[in-house]
Design an enzyme around this catalytic site. Structure first.
Site, PDB file in Angstrom:
ATOM      1  N   GLU A 123       4.828  -6.271   0.394  1.00  0.00           N
ATOM      2  CA  GLU A 123       4.639  -6.272   1.842  1.00  0.00           C
ATOM      3  C   GLU A 123       3.309  -5.605   2.139  1.00  0.00           C
ATOM      4  O   GLU A 123       2.741  -4.918   1.300  1.00  0.00           O
ATOM      5  CB  GLU A 123       5.793  -5.550   2.556  1.00  0.00           C
ATOM      6  CG  GLU A 123       5.944  -4.061   2.217  1.00  0.00           C
ATOM      7  CD  GLU A 123       5.044  -3.139   3.036  1.00  0.00           C
ATOM      8  OE1 GLU A 123       4.602  -3.541   4.142  1.00  0.00           O
ATOM      9  OE2 GLU A 123       4.754  -2.024   2.570  1.00  0.00           O
ATOM     10  N   SER A 172       5.661   1.710   2.432  1.00  0.00           N
ATOM     11  CA  SER A 172       4.232   1.727   2.730  1.00  0.00           C
ATOM     12  C   SER A 172       3.488   2.659   1.773  1.00  0.00           C
ATOM     13  O   SER A 172       3.524   2.453   0.561  1.00  0.00           O
ATOM     14  CB  SER A 172       4.028   2.136   4.191  1.00  0.00           C
ATOM     15  OG  SER A 172       2.681   2.014   4.575  1.00  0.00           O
ATOM     16  N   HIS A 188       6.870  -3.526   7.294  1.00  0.00           N
ATOM     17  CA  HIS A 188       6.564  -2.781   8.525  1.00  0.00           C
ATOM     18  C   HIS A 188       7.197  -3.471   9.732  1.00  0.00           C
ATOM     19  O   HIS A 188       6.514  -3.910  10.665  1.00  0.00           O
ATOM     20  CB  HIS A 188       5.052  -2.666   8.701  1.00  0.00           C
ATOM     21  CG  HIS A 188       4.403  -1.722   7.749  1.00  0.00           C
ATOM     22  ND1 HIS A 188       4.205  -2.018   6.418  1.00  0.00           N
ATOM     23  CD2 HIS A 188       3.900  -0.467   7.935  1.00  0.00           C
ATOM     24  CE1 HIS A 188       3.600  -0.991   5.832  1.00  0.00           C
ATOM     25  NE2 HIS A 188       3.406  -0.039   6.727  1.00  0.00           N
TER      26      HIS A 188
END
Length: 333
Positions: free
Chosen positions: A217, A126, A285
């Site tokens: 992502e 992330s 995630h």
């Protein structure tokens, strides 16, 4: 998700004593409630205990349990904590505590020459994509995308298997179920969170990678925003230099995507990027996220919905729990 098989190799070199895992916190503080000043000591302790149960000797950077304006300390404290972990004399592996935001704020405070000389291996996800990008751009140092330390506070056998397998040997190979047109490609594996990745274009912390295999992502970004970010990658010349995209989990992207002729989804956005796209990578995630090497040459093959990702010479900790021998000479002995 379905993992079809894995390959194990025996490490070589010296006897393992106590593999050292450091938790750093370059991003947001882990608090009981988002925006709260109360550190979630219970969750941090649970994560540390779970990692110790896997055989790691766990240590924390000085700022892990600090909070300043939602971050894990001031920018200076977070940069110092990252360096502390990466440059600890016996550090084998460094995991970020959590993602969130704020990592990019500290990039210009880090001594990259010092960090680049470290033997420690870094893993993040992330917001920590900023660290992966900077390590490669400033130091030529390979790293990993994978679960943050806080994730281990919640038991998940698949995540643990991905993690321990990736850290155990320089050879990375995973066989997975995925979707897309049949393809075979070789190139540098790299990528991360799409929002963070595009935010660093044009900075000294964004590497130029030609002929790469780009994995992506994101979370809670609607398809139209994904399209805008892919356009930024394309207009800046990044996408044209890649061979394909591996699409991980885009949590929430197709929520409220519309209906009928007005429906616009992740696959619509991806189909417009001009590259082959493989879908279904169990990465992002999600509780059971896999690990992916960043900055190493790899090979990807997709046939009949079977995806094989293989890479040699991946960065691995010098010592690994349960190994009979270390992966490299113990430089501190």
């Amino acid at each position: 998700m379905e993992v079809l098989h894995m390959i194990c190799e025996t490490p070589s070199s010296e006897t393992v004593i106590a593999p050292e895992l450091w938790i750093c916190a370059p991003s947001r503080a882990l608090t009981v409630v988002p925006g709260d000043e109360r550190i979630d000591h219970e969750r941090i302790d649970a994560a540390s205990d779970a990692l110790r149960a896997l055989g790691w000797s766990v240590k924390e950077a000085a700022n892990v349990r600090q909070v300043d304006k939602s971050f894990a300390g001031t920018d200076a404290q977070r940069a110092a904590g990252f360096e502390e972990a990466m440059c600890a004399p016996q550090a084998d592996l460094v995991l970020a505590l959590r993602g969130g935001s704020g990592t990019a704020r500290i990039l210009d405070r880090i001594n990259w020459d010092r960090v680049g000389a470290s033997h420690a291996v870094f893993m993040g996800l992330s917001d920590l994509t900023a660290i992966n990008l900077a390590l490669y751009a400033k130091c030529g140092k390979a790293s990993w995308q994978g679960p943050v330390a806080a994730a281990f506070s919640i038991p998940d056998e698949t995540r643990v298997e991905f993690f321990m397998r990736a850290m155990s040997r320089p050879l990375f190979e995973e066989k997975l179920v995925a979707q897309g047109e049949a393809i075979e490609a070789e190139g540098v594996l790299w990528g991360g969170n799409l929002s963070v990745l595009t935010s660093l274009i044009g900075t000294p912390y964004f590497p130029q990678i030609d002929g790469g295999i780009l994995y992506l992502e994101d979370i809670n970004e609607p398809a139209w925003r994904v399209s805008r970010m892919l356009s930024q990658l394309k207009l800046s010349g990044v996408l044209q230099r890649q061979k394909l995209i591996l699409a991980g989990d885009f949590t929430g992207t197709d929520r409220n995507a519309g209906s009928g002729a007005g429906r616009y989804t992740l696959r619509d956005a991806m189909s417009e990027c001009g590259l082959p796209v493989v879908y279904g990578l169990p990465y992002g995630h999600i509780n059971s996220t896999m690990c992916l090497p960043f900055g190493v040459s790899g090979r990807v093959t997709l046939r009949d919905e079977t995806l094989v990702i293989r890479a040699d010479n991946c960065p691995v900790p010098t010592e690994f729990p349960g190994a009979q021998q270390a992966n490299a000479p113990l430089w501190w002995v």
